[in-house]
Scaffold this active site. Structure first.
Site, PDB file in Angstrom:
ATOM      1  N   HIS A  38     -70.932  12.055  91.892  1.00  0.00           N
ATOM      2  CA  HIS A  38     -71.722  12.494  93.043  1.00  0.00           C
ATOM      3  C   HIS A  38     -73.161  12.705  92.571  1.00  0.00           C
ATOM      4  O   HIS A  38     -73.577  13.827  92.259  1.00  0.00           O
ATOM      5  CB  HIS A  38     -71.118  13.754  93.645  1.00  0.00           C
ATOM      6  CG  HIS A  38     -69.785  13.511  94.288  1.00  0.00           C
ATOM      7  ND1 HIS A  38     -69.651  13.159  95.612  1.00  0.00           N
ATOM      8  CD2 HIS A  38     -68.535  13.502  93.756  1.00  0.00           C
ATOM      9  CE1 HIS A  38     -68.365  12.979  95.893  1.00  0.00           C
ATOM     10  NE2 HIS A  38     -67.667  13.177  94.777  1.00  0.00           N
ATOM     11  N   GLY A  41     -69.825  18.612  97.618  1.00  0.00           N
ATOM     12  CA  GLY A  41     -69.595  19.934  98.192  1.00  0.00           C
ATOM     13  C   GLY A  41     -69.998  20.050  99.640  1.00  0.00           C
ATOM     14  O   GLY A  41     -70.135  19.066 100.364  1.00  0.00           O
ATOM     15  N   GLY A  42     -70.191  21.318 100.056  1.00  0.00           N
ATOM     16  CA  GLY A  42     -70.530  21.621 101.438  1.00  0.00           C
ATOM     17  C   GLY A  42     -69.343  22.007 102.291  1.00  0.00           C
ATOM     18  O   GLY A  42     -69.493  22.265 103.487  1.00  0.00           O
ATOM     19  N   HIS A  51     -60.624   7.860  98.160  1.00  0.00           N
ATOM     20  CA  HIS A  51     -60.263   9.237  97.813  1.00  0.00           C
ATOM     21  C   HIS A  51     -58.861   9.519  98.337  1.00  0.00           C
ATOM     22  O   HIS A  51     -58.571   9.300  99.510  1.00  0.00           O
ATOM     23  CB  HIS A  51     -61.267  10.202  98.451  1.00  0.00           C
ATOM     24  CG  HIS A  51     -60.783  11.615  98.530  1.00  0.00           C
ATOM     25  ND1 HIS A  51     -61.185  12.589  97.647  1.00  0.00           N
ATOM     26  CD2 HIS A  51     -59.935  12.235  99.401  1.00  0.00           C
ATOM     27  CE1 HIS A  51     -60.616  13.739  97.961  1.00  0.00           C
ATOM     28  NE2 HIS A  51     -59.846  13.547  99.020  1.00  0.00           N
ATOM     29  N   ASP A 107     -65.551  12.576  88.505  1.00  0.00           N
ATOM     30  CA  ASP A 107     -65.902  13.290  89.736  1.00  0.00           C
ATOM     31  C   ASP A 107     -67.093  14.213  89.468  1.00  0.00           C
ATOM     32  O   ASP A 107     -67.252  15.255  90.110  1.00  0.00           O
ATOM     33  CB  ASP A 107     -64.724  14.080  90.291  1.00  0.00           C
ATOM     34  CG  ASP A 107     -64.776  14.250  91.812  1.00  0.00           C
ATOM     35  OD1 ASP A 107     -65.764  13.816  92.427  1.00  0.00           O
ATOM     36  OD2 ASP A 107     -63.839  14.844  92.377  1.00  0.00           O
TER      37      ASP A 107
END
Length: 388
Positions: free
Chosen positions: A64, A69-70, A196, A285
Site C-alpha cells: 500500500h 486503512g481507514g 484480496h 501487505d
C-alpha cells in the site's frame, strides 16, 4: 559508474557459486569466476564480499504505497511508505495497490507515488482499482488504465469473501479478468486480477467457477492472503495446480486462533504438497492496515504491514533448513515471472542491478537498487525526499 563485486557467493536465485559481478549503470554487465585487475582508467568501485551471499533484490507484489486503512475513520488511514522502509527490508521492486479505501485514495495518487519511488531510486509499479467493483480507474476502464498508464500493470486488490467487498458476482469478476487479460496481451504487462481474500465461507468459489466456465487463463487470477485460514490455503493450493499463482502474506497471525499459517509454514506446506513451485509468491501487505473485526464488522484493533516482513520470512525459512535458492524464489523469480517484469528477479548478465548481500544469519546487510547502494552494513545510506 562501475562497481565490481568480488568473491560473491551468487544465488541467482539458483546457486552459482563464487563469482565476480560487474555492474555498469543500472545493469549487471558481466559475471564470471575469473577476472584480473580492471584498468585503473575505468575508476571502478571494487568491493570484496569475501564469500558473502549475493541474491536478487526482493520483489514485493503487494504494498500500500499511499497507505492503507481507514476502516475505523479518517484517523486510521495509514501514512505513505517512505523509501528506506523498502530498502532496509531488501525490497528493490514494489507493486502498489488500493484496498478498503479506494475513494479518498485513488489510482491517480497511487501512480504518482509509484513514479516518485522510481525517481528516488527503486522500481515501483501499481494496479488500478481497489476492493470494490466497479473499480476506481483513471481512464474509465481497467483495459484503458493498463494500456495507457505506464506504471499500471493489473487490477486489484479486488476483495472476495469479505464483508468490506462490494460482493462481486461471477459475471463482474470474469469481465474484470477479461479486461486485464486482453490489456496484458496488448502491452506485455502482467494483466492480472490481484484478489484480496477475506475470512468468508465462500473462499475461492468464484475463482473456481471462472476457471470452470470461462476461457480466461488461470494465470490471470492471483489470490492473496491465502494463508489466513487453513481451509482457504487448501483451496488455493488446488488452484495453483490448475495454473493460478497464489500469494502468501507475511503478516503476523491476524486472529491468534490457530486457524492461520505463518508465511514460512505455509510455504513449507505448499512445497510438500507437490504443487508447482513456481506458482507461489510472498508479499508483505506493507503499509496496509491489518485490522481485526468483531462479529458485527466493527474494528477492534489494527496493525500495520511491515516492509521488512518478506526478509523475515526468508530468515525463518533458512532457520528451518530450507535451501536458500528455494527460499528465494517466492520473493524474486516467481514474482518476476507472474508480473512479467523483465530484468527483475535474478542475478544475471543484462539484468537489472537490484542486488542484496545477506549476512551470516540470512538477514539483509547491503542493498543495491538499479546500480546504486541504498543500504550498507544494515543502515540506510539513501533516504526518501521527506525522510530527512
Amino acid at each position: 559508474m562501475l562497481t565490481l563485486l568480488r568473491n560473491a557467493d551468487v544465488y541467482a536465485p539458483a546457486p552459482l557459486g563464487r563469482h565476480h559481478v560487474l555492474v555498469a549503470g543500472e545493469r549487471v554487465v558481466w559475471m564470471g569466476a575469473d577476472l584480473s585487475a580492471l584498468p585503473a582508467e575505468l575508476a571502478a568501485d571494487e568491493i570484496d564480499l569475501h564469500g558473502a551471499r549475493l541474491v536478487p533484490g526482493f520483489i514485493d507484489g503487494h504494498v500500500h504505497l499511499t497507505g492503507g486503512g481507514g476502516e475505523a475513520g479518517p484517523q486510521t488511514r495509514v501514512p505513505p511508505v517512505p523509501l528506506s522502509r523498502f530498502t532496509l527490508g531488501g525490497v528493490t521492486t514494489a507493486v502498489g495497490l488500493l484496498g478498503t479505501d479506494d475513494y479518498t485514495r485513488g489510482p491517480i495518487g497511487l501512480v504518482a507515488t509509484a513514479r516518485a519511488l522510481v525517481d528516488e531510486g527503486i522500481t515501483a509499479w501499481c494496479h488500478t482499482g481497489g476492493y470494490h467493483v466497479p473499480p476506481a480507474t483513471i481512464t474509465g476502464s481497467v483495459r484503458g488504465d493498463i494500456v495507457n498508464v505506464d506504471r499500471i500493470i493489473g487490477v486489484g486488490e479486488i476483495a472476495l469473501s469479505d464483508h468490506r467487498s462490494s460482493q462481486p458476482t461471477y459475471d463482474e469478476l470474469v469481465k474484470l479478468a477479461a479486461e486485464a487479460h486482453v490489456a496484458g496481451l496488448m502491452t506485455r504487462k502482467a494483466g492480472i486480477v490481484h484478489l484480496h481474500l477475506g475470512d468468508g465461507a465462500r473462499g475461492l468459489a468464484l475463482v473456481r467457477e471462472a476457471l470452470d466456465r470461462s476461457e480466461i487463463p488461470a494465470r490471470v487470477f492471483n489470490p492473496t492472503h491465502v494463508n489466513r485460514r487453513r481451509a482457504l490455503f487448501d483451496e488455493a493450493v488446488a488452484l495453483a495446480r490448475r495454473g493460478c499463482t497464489i500469494d502468501v502474506t507475511a503478516f503476523p497471525a491476524p486472529h491468534g486462533d490457530g486457524d492461520e499459517y505463518a508465511a514460512d509454514e505455509a510455504l513449507v506446506r505448499y512445497w510438500a504438497s507437490g504443487a508447482p513451485p513456481e506458482r507461489v509468491t510472498v508479499s508483505s501487505d506493507g503499509g496496509g492496515s491489518l485490522p481485526v473485526f468483531d462479529a458485527q464488522g466493527q474494528m477492534t484493533r489494527m496493525g500495520v504491514g511491515d516492509l521488512g516482513a518478506v526478509a523475515g520470512v526468508l530468515r525463518a525459512l533458512l532457520a528451518r533448513g530450507v535451501p536458500l535458492g528455494r527460499a528465494l524464489a517466492p520473493i524474486t523469480s516467481n514474482v518476476a515471472a507472474l508480473l512479467r517484469l523483465r530484468g527483475k528477479g535474478a542475478v544475471a548478465v543484462d539484468g537489472d542491478a537490484d542486488l542484496v548481500v545477506l549476512d551470516a544469519a540470512g538477514g539483509v546487510r547491503d542493498v543495491m537498487a538499479r546500480g546504486v547502494w541504498h543500504v550498507r552494513d544494515g543502515a540506510a545510506v539513501r533516504r526518501g525526499t521527506f525522510e530527512g
